[in-house]
Design an enzyme around this catalytic site. Structure first.
Site, PDB file in Angstrom:
ATOM      1  N   GLY A 195      85.311  54.047 132.366  1.00 26.72           N
ATOM      2  CA  GLY A 195      85.787  53.422 130.968  1.00 26.72           C
ATOM      3  C   GLY A 195      85.005  54.295 129.345  1.00 26.72           C
ATOM      4  O   GLY A 195      84.924  55.143 130.474  1.00 26.72           O
ATOM      5  N   ASP A 196      85.079  53.541 128.821  1.00 26.94           N
ATOM      6  CA  ASP A 196      84.242  54.590 127.703  1.00 26.94           C
ATOM      7  C   ASP A 196      85.264  55.312 127.347  1.00 26.94           C
ATOM      8  O   ASP A 196      84.746  56.375 126.508  1.00 26.94           O
ATOM      9  CB  ASP A 196      82.819  54.858 128.023  1.00 26.94           C
ATOM     10  CG  ASP A 196      81.686  53.823 128.246  1.00 26.94           C
ATOM     11  OD1 ASP A 196      81.903  52.785 127.553  1.00 26.94           O
ATOM     12  OD2 ASP A 196      81.035  54.466 128.751  1.00 26.94           O
ATOM     13  N   GLU A 197      86.598  55.548 127.813  1.00 28.74           N
ATOM     14  CA  GLU A 197      87.652  56.469 127.286  1.00 28.74           C
ATOM     15  C   GLU A 197      88.385  56.302 125.697  1.00 28.74           C
ATOM     16  O   GLU A 197      88.797  57.359 125.698  1.00 28.74           O
ATOM     17  CB  GLU A 197      88.478  56.837 127.729  1.00 28.74           C
ATOM     18  CG  GLU A 197      88.783  56.702 129.814  1.00 28.74           C
ATOM     19  CD  GLU A 197      88.149  55.206 130.536  1.00 28.74           C
ATOM     20  OE1 GLU A 197      87.958  54.487 129.798  1.00 28.74           O
ATOM     21  OE2 GLU A 197      88.257  55.567 132.061  1.00 28.74           O
TER      22      GLU A 197
ATOM     23  N   LYS B 132      89.770  53.321 124.731  1.00 31.22           N
ATOM     24  CA  LYS B 132      90.617  52.325 125.219  1.00 31.22           C
ATOM     25  C   LYS B 132      90.289  51.270 123.414  1.00 31.22           C
ATOM     26  O   LYS B 132      91.632  51.515 123.084  1.00 31.22           O
ATOM     27  CB  LYS B 132      90.325  51.868 125.442  1.00 31.22           C
ATOM     28  CG  LYS B 132      90.703  52.326 127.196  1.00 31.22           C
ATOM     29  CD  LYS B 132      90.292  50.830 128.413  1.00 31.22           C
ATOM     30  CE  LYS B 132      88.846  51.026 128.332  1.00 31.22           C
ATOM     31  NZ  LYS B 132      88.026  51.509 129.015  1.00 31.22           N
TER      32      LYS B 132
ATOM     33  N   GLY C  20      82.835  46.998 125.426  1.00 30.85           N
ATOM     34  CA  GLY C  20      82.410  47.912 124.399  1.00 30.85           C
ATOM     35  C   GLY C  20      83.269  48.289 124.171  1.00 30.85           C
ATOM     36  O   GLY C  20      82.834  49.760 123.416  1.00 30.85           O
ATOM     37  N   HIS C  21      83.705  48.041 122.624  1.00 24.37           N
ATOM     38  CA  HIS C  21      85.370  48.649 122.230  1.00 24.37           C
ATOM     39  C   HIS C  21      84.938  48.640 120.766  1.00 24.37           C
ATOM     40  O   HIS C  21      85.000  48.425 120.064  1.00 24.37           O
ATOM     41  CB  HIS C  21      86.484  47.828 122.619  1.00 24.37           C
ATOM     42  CG  HIS C  21      87.017  47.913 123.377  1.00 24.37           C
ATOM     43  ND1 HIS C  21      87.982  47.254 124.752  1.00 24.37           N
ATOM     44  CD2 HIS C  21      86.755  48.270 124.843  1.00 24.37           C
ATOM     45  CE1 HIS C  21      87.755  47.071 125.844  1.00 24.37           C
ATOM     46  NE2 HIS C  21      87.624  47.725 125.657  1.00 24.37           N
ATOM     47  N   THR C  22      84.747  49.978 120.707  1.00 21.74           N
ATOM     48  CA  THR C  22      84.484  50.299 119.203  1.00 21.74           C
ATOM     49  C   THR C  22      85.660  50.672 118.476  1.00 21.74           C
ATOM     50  O   THR C  22      86.451  51.857 118.622  1.00 21.74           O
ATOM     51  CB  THR C  22      83.735  52.062 119.624  1.00 21.74           C
ATOM     52  OG1 THR C  22      82.193  51.872 120.355  1.00 21.74           O
ATOM     53  CG2 THR C  22      82.814  53.017 118.382  1.00 21.74           C
TER      54      THR C  22
ATOM     55  N   THR D  47      75.388  46.021 133.092  1.00 16.10           N
ATOM     56  CA  THR D  47      74.898  45.664 132.038  1.00 16.10           C
ATOM     57  C   THR D  47      74.166  44.708 131.251  1.00 16.10           C
ATOM     58  O   THR D  47      73.303  45.426 130.488  1.00 16.10           O
ATOM     59  CB  THR D  47      75.975  45.885 130.564  1.00 16.10           C
ATOM     60  OG1 THR D  47      77.180  44.872 131.516  1.00 16.10           O
ATOM     61  CG2 THR D  47      77.037  47.269 130.922  1.00 16.10           C
TER      62      THR D  47
ATOM     63  N   GLN E 105      86.707  49.032 131.100  1.00 17.30           N
ATOM     64  CA  GLN E 105      86.159  49.369 131.532  1.00 17.30           C
ATOM     65  C   GLN E 105      86.850  50.535 132.046  1.00 17.30           C
ATOM     66  O   GLN E 105      87.728  50.740 131.896  1.00 17.30           O
ATOM     67  CB  GLN E 105      85.783  48.371 132.725  1.00 17.30           C
ATOM     68  CG  GLN E 105      83.929  47.923 132.663  1.00 17.30           C
ATOM     69  CD  GLN E 105      84.598  46.692 131.998  1.00 17.30           C
ATOM     70  OE1 GLN E 105      85.663  45.387 132.700  1.00 17.30           O
ATOM     71  NE2 GLN E 105      84.082  46.559 130.691  1.00 17.30           N
TER      72      GLN E 105
ATOM     73  N   THR F 132      81.987  47.420 138.867  1.00 15.65           N
ATOM     74  CA  THR F 132      82.253  46.124 137.831  1.00 15.65           C
ATOM     75  C   THR F 132      81.961  45.202 139.240  1.00 15.65           C
ATOM     76  O   THR F 132      83.219  45.341 140.107  1.00 15.65           O
ATOM     77  CB  THR F 132      82.806  45.871 136.221  1.00 15.65           C
ATOM     78  OG1 THR F 132      81.825  45.004 136.100  1.00 15.65           O
ATOM     79  CG2 THR F 132      83.880  46.401 136.583  1.00 15.65           C
TER      80      THR F 132
ATOM     81  N   ALA G 140      78.282  51.238 124.069  1.00 16.20           N
ATOM     82  CA  ALA G 140      78.556  50.592 122.994  1.00 16.20           C
ATOM     83  C   ALA G 140      77.827  49.640 123.444  1.00 16.20           C
ATOM     84  O   ALA G 140      77.668  48.653 122.538  1.00 16.20           O
ATOM     85  CB  ALA G 140      79.906  50.599 122.682  1.00 16.20           C
TER      86      ALA G 140
ATOM     87  N   ASP H 294      89.336  66.089 120.149  1.00 14.65           N
ATOM     88  CA  ASP H 294      88.377  67.668 119.286  1.00 14.65           C
ATOM     89  C   ASP H 294      86.778  68.019 119.367  1.00 14.65           C
ATOM     90  O   ASP H 294      86.044  68.538 119.128  1.00 14.65           O
ATOM     91  CB  ASP H 294      87.602  65.834 118.170  1.00 14.65           C
ATOM     92  CG  ASP H 294      87.108  64.433 118.179  1.00 14.65           C
ATOM     93  OD1 ASP H 294      88.211  64.213 118.741  1.00 14.65           O
ATOM     94  OD2 ASP H 294      86.813  64.232 117.437  1.00 14.65           O
TER      95      ASP H 294
ATOM     96  N   VAL I 145      92.037  62.742 118.019  1.00 18.43           N
ATOM     97  CA  VAL I 145      91.410  63.864 117.977  1.00 18.43           C
ATOM     98  C   VAL I 145      90.117  63.240 117.012  1.00 18.43           C
ATOM     99  O   VAL I 145      89.778  64.003 115.634  1.00 18.43           O
ATOM    100  CB  VAL I 145      92.232  64.524 117.331  1.00 18.43           C
ATOM    101  CG1 VAL I 145      93.135  65.430 117.771  1.00 18.43           C
ATOM    102  CG2 VAL I 145      92.840  64.119 115.874  1.00 18.43           C
TER     103      VAL I 145
END
Ligand code: IMP
Length: 431
Positions: free
Chosen positions: A12-14, A16, A40-42, A130, A225, A240, A300, A334, A415
């Protein structure tokens, strides 16, 4: 016209959310098909950062339909808050842009209390959830005690299901977890008020998507995820409670598997994990700190610092096989700028033997040694690159090496956090 499924290839947290945001522009419909407010999609638009938990990231675009499929577990309390928050930021001006499946299961207040209390009860063996009630809600779905969105619109059905559930939940909370139980009437009235706020979104989303496909509309499936958190194919039990793999895009939306075309795997250029469980390439040294600080690696949803390590191609290859990944997108390239050398994990050894695949026994995974190849890093800031040719030679070599070892073409490279900070080699909707 291919549909695109976005899946995480790690824990997760890649990144996406950002890729879904970019590809939303090229699609007509964005669908969430599993998970819930644990995601948590930022997404960063201009100077503004928005974190989406239950609503698909496509909501930040005009004229896109966003669908929350039957495979998602929905917390109506935080769902309403999230909608208000998105609207207050000036997005989502047309309510018809969002559809919620009538057969999605609900996260009830007792699910959240059980999730948190159970974790405390487990002490050092906790999963590191979570705390959003995800596991207990999926448990009830599978044990056929769950309450679906449609159920709360029928007073008699809702009352009966709630009272049957509370008999068990209150007993478990009070007598095993030493927590307070719940009053059924209080939940009932709270949910009657909530159902009025969500009514306008509730529909048969499977049927809606079926007709949309017939009309040649382009669908983007937004996974949450990552594959290593999949309940069947992840690092069980530190996973999960849903299937996060691409096949779930079909089951969790009510469209057949032949409608899934491009499977775009999102891989961070290094690896992170939140919560407990084995993580073979974890770095608990200054390089780990460099990745965490440079990459802003804090959860997130929970704000927890993420564990950081080198990219693990044993993990990405496992994800490629499970998901039938056709193309890769590398994110946060980056963040690696400035490192002298970069290590790439190509597999694991255990008791002196090279393991043939990703081990199911997490004790082996915990004890195994990672096999690394080292490649040269680059010093240049790459955050303004918009074309592959603008990347330093060593960054290009790093990408080529990942392609060679996984056998999958990298077609997008992110990047930076902003929409524009991406190199698109091929459009996933027209590959
Ligand atoms: P749960 O999904 O809240 O039950 O948590 C189970 C495990 O999945 C924990 O290790 C969480 O940290 C992890 N997890 C759940 N959602 C996400 C996510 O969106 N990103 C990364 N990890 C997650």
């Amino acid at each position: 016209m291919p549909n695109v499924v976005i899946v995480g290839t790690q824990w997760g947290d890649e990144g996406k959310g950002k890729i879904v945001d970019i590809l939303s522009d090229k699609s007509d419909i964005v669908v969430r098909f599993q998970g819930g407010p644990n995601a948590g999609h930022t997404v960063v638009v201009g100077e503004k950062q928005t974190i989406l938990h239950q609503v698909p990231s496509g909501i930040l675009h005009d004229n896109k339909k966003c669908v929350i499929g039957n495979g998602v577990v929905i917390d109506p309390e935080t769902f309403v808050d999230e909608i208000n928050e998105i609207k207050s930021q000036g997005y989502f001006t047309d309510d018809s842009a969002l559809a919620l499946s009538e057969t999605a299961h609900l996260i009830m207040p007792y699910h959240k209390r059980i999730d948190i209390a159970r974790e405390n009860h487990k002490g050092k063996n906790k999963i590191g959830t979570t705390g959003r009630g995800i596991g207990p809600a999926y448990e009830d779905k599978v044990s056929r005690n769950g309450i679906r969105v449609i159920d709360i619109f029928n007073d008699a059905v809702f009352r009966r299901k709630l009272s049957e559930n509370l008999k068990e939940k209150n007993f478990y909370l009070e007598n095993y977890l030493n927590e307070k139980g719940f009053d059924g009437e209080e939940i009932f009235s709270k949910f009657v008020a909530l159902r009025e706020k969500i009514k306008k979104y509730v529909t048969n989303t499977s049927l809606y998507l079926y007709h949309a496909l017939k009309d040649n509309r382009k669908i983007l499936f937004e996974g949450a995820q990552g594959t290593l958190l999949d309940v069947d194919h992840g690092t069980y039990p530190f996973v999960t409670s849903s299937n996060t793999a691409a096949a779930q895009a079909s089951l969790g939306s009510g469209l057949g598997p032949k409608n899934l075309d491009t499977i775009l795997g999102i891989a961070k250029a290094y690896t992170t994990r939140v919560g407990s469980g084995p993580f073979p390439t974890e770095l608990e040294d200054s390089t780990g700190k460099f990745l965490r600080d440079n990459g802003g690696e804090y959860g997130a949803t929970t704000g927890r610092p993420r564990r950081c390590g080198w990219i693990d191609l044993a993990v990405v290859k496992h994800a490629a096989r499970i998901n039938s990944i056709t193309h890769l997108c590398l994110t946060k390239m980056d963040v690696l700028s400035g490192l002298e050398n970069i290590k790439v994990c190509t597999g694991y050894t255990h008791d002196g033997r090279l393991l043939p695949g990703f081990p199911a026994d997490f004790e082996i995974l915990e004890k195994c040694s990672s096999v690394y190849e080292e490649v040269a890093g680059w010093k240049e800031d790459i955050s303004a690159a918009t074309e592959y040719a603008q990347l330093p030679e060593n960054a290009q070599k790093y990408i080529a090496y990942i392609e060679e070892l996984t056998g999958i073409p990298v077609i997008m490279i992110s990047v930076g956090t902003r929409r524009k900070q991406v190199i698109t080699i091929k459009d996933p909707f027209s590959v």
